[in-house]
Design a protein around this motif. Structure first.
Motif, PDB file in Angstrom:
ATOM      1  N   LEU A   1       0.841  -1.190   0.000  1.00  0.00           N
ATOM      2  CA  LEU A   1       0.000   0.000   0.000  1.00  0.00           C
ATOM      3  C   LEU A   1       0.879   1.243   0.000  1.00  0.00           C
ATOM      4  CD1 LEU A   1      -2.689  -0.981   2.676  1.00  0.00           C
ATOM      5  CD2 LEU A   1      -2.919  -1.084   0.193  1.00  0.00           C
ATOM      6  N   THR A   2       0.520   2.214  -0.841  1.00  0.00           N
ATOM      7  CA  THR A   2       1.199   3.503  -0.878  1.00  0.00           C
ATOM      8  C   THR A   2       0.193   4.589  -0.517  1.00  0.00           C
ATOM      9  OG1 THR A   2       2.752   2.786  -2.583  1.00  0.00           O
ATOM     10  CG2 THR A   2       2.450   5.159  -2.319  1.00  0.00           C
TER      11      THR A   2
ATOM     12  N   ILE B   1      -5.097   2.594 -11.549  1.00  0.00           N
ATOM     13  CA  ILE B   1      -4.845   2.023 -10.230  1.00  0.00           C
ATOM     14  C   ILE B   1      -6.150   1.714  -9.513  1.00  0.00           C
ATOM     15  CG2 ILE B   1      -2.718   3.390 -10.069  1.00  0.00           C
ATOM     16  CD1 ILE B   1      -4.151   4.940  -7.745  1.00  0.00           C
ATOM     17  N   VAL B   2      -6.028   0.926  -8.472  1.00  0.00           N
ATOM     18  CA  VAL B   2      -7.110   0.673  -7.523  1.00  0.00           C
ATOM     19  C   VAL B   2      -6.657   1.216  -6.176  1.00  0.00           C
ATOM     20  CG1 VAL B   2      -8.415  -1.100  -6.294  1.00  0.00           C
ATOM     21  CG2 VAL B   2      -7.934  -1.368  -8.733  1.00  0.00           C
ATOM     22  N   ALA B   3      -7.553   1.874  -5.473  1.00  0.00           N
ATOM     23  CA  ALA B   3      -7.213   2.410  -4.154  1.00  0.00           C
ATOM     24  C   ALA B   3      -8.124   1.801  -3.093  1.00  0.00           C
ATOM     25  CB  ALA B   3      -7.327   3.931  -4.143  1.00  0.00           C
ATOM     26  N   TYR B   4      -7.590   1.765  -1.887  1.00  0.00           N
ATOM     27  CA  TYR B   4      -8.326   1.278  -0.722  1.00  0.00           C
ATOM     28  C   TYR B   4      -8.376   2.402   0.298  1.00  0.00           C
ATOM     29  CZ  TYR B   4      -9.006  -0.929   3.828  1.00  0.00           C
ATOM     30  OH  TYR B   4      -9.446  -1.227   5.084  1.00  0.00           O
TER      31      TYR B   4
ATOM     32  N   ASP C   1      -8.809   7.816   4.849  1.00  0.00           N
ATOM     33  CA  ASP C   1      -7.404   7.744   4.455  1.00  0.00           C
ATOM     34  C   ASP C   1      -7.321   6.822   3.249  1.00  0.00           C
ATOM     35  OD1 ASP C   1      -6.552   9.338   6.646  1.00  0.00           O
ATOM     36  OD2 ASP C   1      -6.670   7.576   7.946  1.00  0.00           O
ATOM     37  N   VAL C   2      -6.675   7.291   2.179  1.00  0.00           N
ATOM     38  CA  VAL C   2      -6.716   6.606   0.886  1.00  0.00           C
ATOM     39  C   VAL C   2      -5.325   6.100   0.526  1.00  0.00           C
ATOM     40  CG1 VAL C   2      -7.317   6.824  -1.555  1.00  0.00           C
ATOM     41  CG2 VAL C   2      -8.622   8.091   0.175  1.00  0.00           C
ATOM     42  N   TRP C   3      -5.265   4.829   0.115  1.00  0.00           N
ATOM     43  CA  TRP C   3      -4.005   4.161  -0.201  1.00  0.00           C
ATOM     44  C   TRP C   3      -4.090   3.508  -1.571  1.00  0.00           C
ATOM     45  CZ3 TRP C   3      -0.374   4.067   3.913  1.00  0.00           C
ATOM     46  CH2 TRP C   3      -0.881   4.499   5.142  1.00  0.00           C
ATOM     47  N   GLN C   4      -3.028   3.611  -2.348  1.00  0.00           N
ATOM     48  CA  GLN C   4      -2.939   2.875  -3.601  1.00  0.00           C
ATOM     49  C   GLN C   4      -2.558   1.432  -3.317  1.00  0.00           C
ATOM     50  OE1 GLN C   4      -0.075   4.401  -6.392  1.00  0.00           O
ATOM     51  NE2 GLN C   4      -0.255   2.654  -7.772  1.00  0.00           N
TER      52      GLN C   4
END
Length: 209
Positions: A78-79, A180-183, A196-199
């Protein structure tokens, strides 16, 4: 396809400038050098179609009947992209529907701060569903306006507190978001909803040479 297709002029894969290029694929702490041959038409967007020898060189095992992992695959990395606060107007209650209660939530604004994206939230809608157990599942679409004048559409779906995010933009600077997909995870705060958003990063890494 995510890597291959942008290098295809006029939609003709035979003229793709990655063909015959050498790349390095890495997984499970191993690397193998490969030659790009063609486009895999049955593969997923993030897949590579490898020869059996290349697949085994990356630490996987293949036999004629089954494909099995020689070792547990590495989890996705995760980034961190940004944190967002969403504000809302008064909800419009749709009421009881077959799978719970639905409200129409107008997203009225908010702010975005992070190492990858900083800006403001425009407007949007969330027509999420609260199920019979009281769990809210967002289903939202809204605009994000960066401080350097790009506009990004944000698509959110999930099962609170976990949110899956996709992006769409015409900005060359932020074109990477299209692939990309983010979580995201979060919940209610003093102004509305905070996330809070993560790649989600791929397990395979590619190096052109």
């Amino acid at each position: 396809q995510i890597i291959f297709d942008p290098h295809t002029p006029n939609g003709n894969p035979n003229n793709n400038d990655l063909c015959n290029r050498r790349i390095r694929a890495s997984a499970n702490g191993r690397s193998v050098d490969l030659t790009v041959v063609d486009r895999c038409v049955i593969c997923g967007a993030n897949d590579l179609d490898l020869s059996q020898s290349a697949f085994e060189a990356l630490g996987y095992h293949v036999d004629q009947a089954t494909t099995a992992l020689a070792a547990e695959p590495a989890p996705p990395a995760l980034t961190y992209l940004y944190s967002v606060n969403l504000t809302f107007a008064e909800p419009i209650s749709i009421g009881a529907v077959p799978y719970g209660t639905r409200d129409l939530l107008t997203i009225s604004g908010g702010n975005v701060v992070g190492p990858k994206i900083t800006g403001k939230i425009g407007t949007g809608l969330d027509w999420g569903l609260t199920d019979r157990q009281g769990i809210f599942s967002p289903d939202a679409l809204y605009s994000l306006h960066t401080n350097d004048n790009a506009t990004i559409l944000v698509f959110e779906k999930g099962h609170a507190p976990h949110v899956h995010i996709l992006f769409e933009t015409a900005s060359p600077k932020y074109a990477w978001l299209n692939n990309i997909v983010a979580y995201a995870t979060g919940g209610p705060n003093d102004v509305g909803i905070g996330l809070d958003v993560w790649q989600v990063c791929l397990t395979f890494f590619f190096f052109f040479f």
